[in-house]
Scaffold this active site. Sequence first.
Site, PDB file in Angstrom:
ATOM      1  N   GLY A 201      68.246  33.824  66.721  1.00 33.68           N
ATOM      2  CA  GLY A 201      69.165  34.106  67.826  1.00 33.68           C
ATOM      3  C   GLY A 201      68.944  35.440  68.517  1.00 33.68           C
ATOM      4  N   CYS A 326      59.025  45.942  61.889  1.00 34.22           N
ATOM      5  CA  CYS A 326      59.063  46.079  60.433  1.00 34.22           C
ATOM      6  C   CYS A 326      58.078  47.126  59.936  1.00 34.22           C
ATOM      7  CB  CYS A 326      58.751  44.752  59.775  1.00 34.22           C
ATOM      8  SG  CYS A 326      59.482  43.375  60.624  1.00 34.22           S
TER       9      CYS A 326
END
Length: 393
Positions: A201, A326
């Site tokens: 999302g 990340c």
Amino acid sequence: MKKLIYLDNAATTRTAPEVVDAMLPYFSEYYGNASAVYDFGGKSKEAIARARETIAGILGAKDNEIYFTAGGSESDNWALKAAAEAYQDKGNHIITTKIEHHAILHTCQYLESRGFEVTYLDVDEQGVVKLDQLRAAIRPTTILITVMFANNEIGTIEPIAEIGRIAREHGILFHTDAVQAFGQVPIHVDELNIDMLSASGHKLNGPKGIGFLYIRKGVKIRSFVHGGAQERKRRAGTENVPGIVGLGRAAELAASTMEERTARERELRDYLLDRVLREVPFTRVNGSRANRLPNNANFCFQFIEGESLLIMLDMKGICGSSGSACTSGSLDPSHVLLAIGLPHEIAHGSLRLTLGADTTKEEIDETIEAVKEIVAQLREMSPLYEDYVKKHN
Ligand SMILES: *Cc1c(COP(=O)(O)O)cnc(C)c1O
């Protein structure tokens, strides 16, 4: 808050106001448990069904092939671990690429520690998977091919139709991490022979912590979370109803605005790429120019450190990234930039700028000026640059 130019939409996006509006009633008004018998719980159940239908419709899938999860990482983990377990009678070999997101790569490493064998395909200098290598890698024991739809760092869109065809010809399951592509490019799971697809999302102006995994009917798949009967007993836990509603609304918006929005982004993005290439010397664009996500720009500036550039951009209120979200915080160069053949010292000087639906020409102009100024400043302090200039004068 001070002025902000947000160009890190591949890391996450602003939740669209329409999405927030759609979600709000499901916090304090319709808070019933979707599994309850009474009509009030039915409101939540209906909302979940509507979101599922919307998403299935966009992908050309059936409603009961969409499973809600807590995001892209969970969908990737589920697809790989459950398929590996369900098909281990057939074989233990998995094919992926060197440029996948860590949610795929680290899951593959985990599966290797459990006795599975994984082939990591090379990509060419634009980041495109080598199809002849894929064909050659297929073994009688190959149970799964997982290749991302589009890369999160360099924006390259992979030849998914061809990969789907190859997988289908060999009767091998095909999963794609479409977290960056869903909402940016049209995807039809039947036309592309996709058996499983992950999406999230918060990468498409929806909320964080919600995503889905598409699983084609007939694919043997194991439950990922054991407990209640939610998601056809495959992913237990009381549904994140506001999240699911938000994801459905975000997907609907992304699909209905796709053509116009991505055309605008592509134009602004090309303007950004072209001006930076023209106005900043010793610069390259990473990734494919032709097959590229509409909002992605990725550069390498020779003689500088991407991290320093990011910090100085931040001081001007400009948010960008070097490597993936990340890997920020670690000083290793991005595995993606190394896989496209860049030497360490060039890969270190990378900058990713990813546009959003709200990005303006003024913001891009301001960013270009800032990049020019900062890169010149950093080069002045760079011993590598000093050496280079000495040698070439
Ligand atoms: C962001 C991202 C993920 C992880 O999604 P989350 O919802 O943040 O867990 C996985 N794959 C790709 C390609 C991504 O860009």
